[in-house]
Design an enzyme around this catalytic site. Sequence first.
Site, short mmCIF file in Angstrom:
data_model
loop_
_atom_site.label_atom_id
_atom_site.label_comp_id
_atom_site.label_asym_id
_atom_site.label_seq_id
_atom_site.Cartn_x
_atom_site.Cartn_y
_atom_site.Cartn_z
N CYS A 4 -33.60 -22.44 -33.66
CA CYS A 4 -33.18 -22.27 -35.05
C CYS A 4 -31.85 -22.97 -35.31
CB CYS A 4 -33.05 -20.78 -35.38
SG CYS A 4 -34.54 -19.81 -35.14
N ASP A 31 4.04 -26.10 -12.06
CA ASP A 31 5.39 -26.55 -12.38
C ASP A 31 6.35 -25.45 -11.92
OD1 ASP A 31 7.51 -28.02 -13.65
OD2 ASP A 31 7.42 -26.54 -15.27
N ASP A 44 5.14 -31.66 -18.76
CA ASP A 44 3.92 -31.24 -18.07
C ASP A 44 2.66 -31.68 -18.82
OD1 ASP A 44 5.40 -29.85 -16.09
OD2 ASP A 44 5.60 -28.13 -17.44
#
Length: 959
Positions: A160, A674, A883
């Site tokens: 559907c 980090d 980062d």
Amino acid sequence: MHFQLGKVKQPNYILYLQERIYESGCNQRYAREMRVESRIRYQGYSSMPEYPKGVSSDEEKNMQESETKALFSVIGMTCSACAGSVEKAIKRLPGIKEVAVDVLKDRTQVIFSPSSVNEETIRQTIEDIGFKATLIEETANEKCIWVCRIRIVGMACTSCSGAVESVLKLVPGVQRAQVALATGEAEVKCDHKLLSCKELLQAIDDIGFEAIIVGTGESRNKIQLKVDGLCNENNVQMIVSSLEGQPGIQDIQVEAELHKVSISYLADVTGPRNFIRVIESTGSGQFKATIFPERGGRGTHKQEEIIQHYNSLLWSLVFSIPVFLTSMIFMYIPVLKDGLDMKIVNMLSIGEVLRWALSTPVQFIIGRRFYAGSYKALRNGSPNMDVLVALGTNAAYFYSVYSVLRAASSPNFKSTDFFETSSMLISFILLGKYLEVLAKGKTCQAITKLMDLAPETAILLTLDDEGNVTKEEEIESQLIQKNDVIKIIPGAKVACDGFVIRGESNVNESMITGEPRPVIKRKGDAVIGGTFNENGVLHIRATKVGSESALSQIVRLVESAQMAKAPVQKFADRISKFFVPLVVFLSFSTWLAWFLAGKLNAYPKSLIPSSMDSFQLALQFGISVMVIACPCALGLATPTAVMVGTGVGASQGVLIKGGQALESAHKVECIVFDKTGTLTIGKPMVVETRLLKSMALREFYEMVAAVEVNSEHPLAKAIVEYAKKFREEEESNVWPEVKQFESITGQGVMAVVRNREVIVGNKRLMLKKNVAIPVSAENFLEETEGFAQTGILVSIDHELVGVVAISDPVKPAAQEVISILTSMQIKSILVTGDNWGTAHAVAKEVGIGTVIAEAKPEVKAEKVKDLQALNFVVAMVGDGINDSPALVAADIGMAIGAGTDIAIEAADIVLMKSNLEDVITAIDLSRNLLTPMGCWGCNGSFFSDCCLLLPFVEELSET
């Protein structure tokens, strides 16, 4: 009725580039990479590459050029053949990306690369095939892209949703369409100049589904007002004309029959109270405007759906259980058996008539949804699970009717009916659907709870020129505008995002940040809408309202995640298209094989139950294959599982951006961390000061703070905060004037203070400036590095006068998190831009063995790629702009919620509470989710799928 106004301002470069990439066919992850790197370059990080690795500059240029559009008026088209001729002629030209032809409006939109073709060439090509073409100048370069969100009623499975998505994509002017079965919604990105939302609704209605507009418009700020007195066309035109004259209004939609006016606007320019004032001042005060009452919202819609399925199940059981009892239980009770076996006409018994009468309402009234769904599916050429259910139950029901009628007309024929099969199958499937909507309802609770955090009302303050309060007024929180001053009393919720301009109080932000202790808020501090004010009175100035607030952004993120499809779901969508026809074929083959085997005596007659013949046994096997093999496991459980995962994750403070991240997180084998702000708290503090020359400590920090106050570096802020302690008796913190300030990236700062040159930085900066470093200072630096501290050297007039030791404490849970990850067979690596000594000390404290220090942003990304080259599935956890390249490069990027906006945008998963433990939560959620998903993928029973799903949702919700 719809009124489109002109653009107020152009979109910024970042969003422009992102949309260009989307529309040129690039995948979402690549678009995110381009977007993040563009933002980093925009902010001045020249060290970043100009385009992603592996993509040439020519390719990048082509991507950016692919957005150019041209809209032509084409006169002379009369049918679809004309449209086809125009489209084919244009597509033969080089550099053509997309062509959309609208015969009814005599419009043709072309997306092309300007380096290969231009508007005049396209226009001439159209005229060469016999049509008159004119370039519509005012819209040639004007963007008019709208996003329309539609709720679709009646979708039962992926067939559907796939049919709806395919139909929407074929509508001229639609650029992108996504249909989410789990949420029952579609998100369509379209060109509003080529089509309206009514055309989208009509397209969905034509294939048999009910469609309801949830939201429209390109503006993120939209308000819906109820206007009393709106009774005719003249009133509508009067209000629209008044509103059009207001600055900042982008779009107005009026639904006169509902007395509803929807306004899209720029929050920086205007706001909803201005609209109410304009409307009420129009027409001699005959109109009264208020916020339009929300009805049929997310929670209400889900609750209505749950009640509807519950009622259907209840009525089905009322009829089905007696059928089951009369055919399976009462036959073993002699007294009841004799009564049920009593003949009415020939061999027709009371029990058969009773079962026929009870199963008929279940088959045709309660089960009518399966007939409607089958009709829609077959009409669209995409058979779904409704087709299987209808075929299976009809086969059982009508064979039973045939058997009963034959028994009534024959004195010798002993009938065997399957009425209990058809009625109980429908009941079981309805039970499964009920459990499914319960599970979906639970996944929406996280969003509903977030939305409920915002208070319904707020206290608006009116200030005079001197800042004194002249008026207090209670208003609905939806009426807050930017720069409003809002009063927050003790025990009340903060009404919107903003900053404190007066007062002091403790604010509980745990519901947003996860910080368990109340945070003290003073003048200038930022506050978040939905947080709880505990004791003092605060006056805040609104900065982000409505859909720009932190709460709204979180809700949108979760909604987007639930719209996205996981790879396993895309695989399920592809399979489900062929699965239903295959099941029907296998079911018929099963019946035929057993029937022929019975006729040919290929199996012992003892296998046939005494109440059946070979035809009935074969029919039962065929029905079993058809019904039990429903593709619900693939089509329904998979998107529901994605919805469950993102919803439960949001309630735990883990925002997952879509099924891709949810599915991939459990595969992670290596995590790159980090240091600053990730493994450590991210709030450096001065822990020791070593003076190498004779001078007062206060004087020393006066000179150092005067320089560092001009820097945004966290270490600089730590020094300034520490220096304030020597001036506690003074009301102001005005530092000595500095001249010739200079910041040396990655090394430190320098300036002239009181006619003396002050240099503050690391060892490299001192050596670069030819400042001699004595042995005592060298030894002290080694000591600081051994204790995971950073040593900052201070030179005055080229003479080293002191060393400041700064420590960023490791997060309390860091060691335990690394230990748990190790036990989960996940390798941890520390990559930081800090010095080797500090990095090794932190790594040793938390238990990480592999360390890479003094790494620039591009080095972090390269390290991630090196690990991927070794066939590791890599996750990156970080919080800073530096980062972002690594977050994009990693298979799974996890951003700390307290980090920068760019890091959060680059990540696949956002840890809103900034807790390292949530790294494990995200991975564990994916692992727990994928285990049931594996079961669903193998199990063919809809009922079993949903029984597996509900306890899983409840268990995760309680965890």
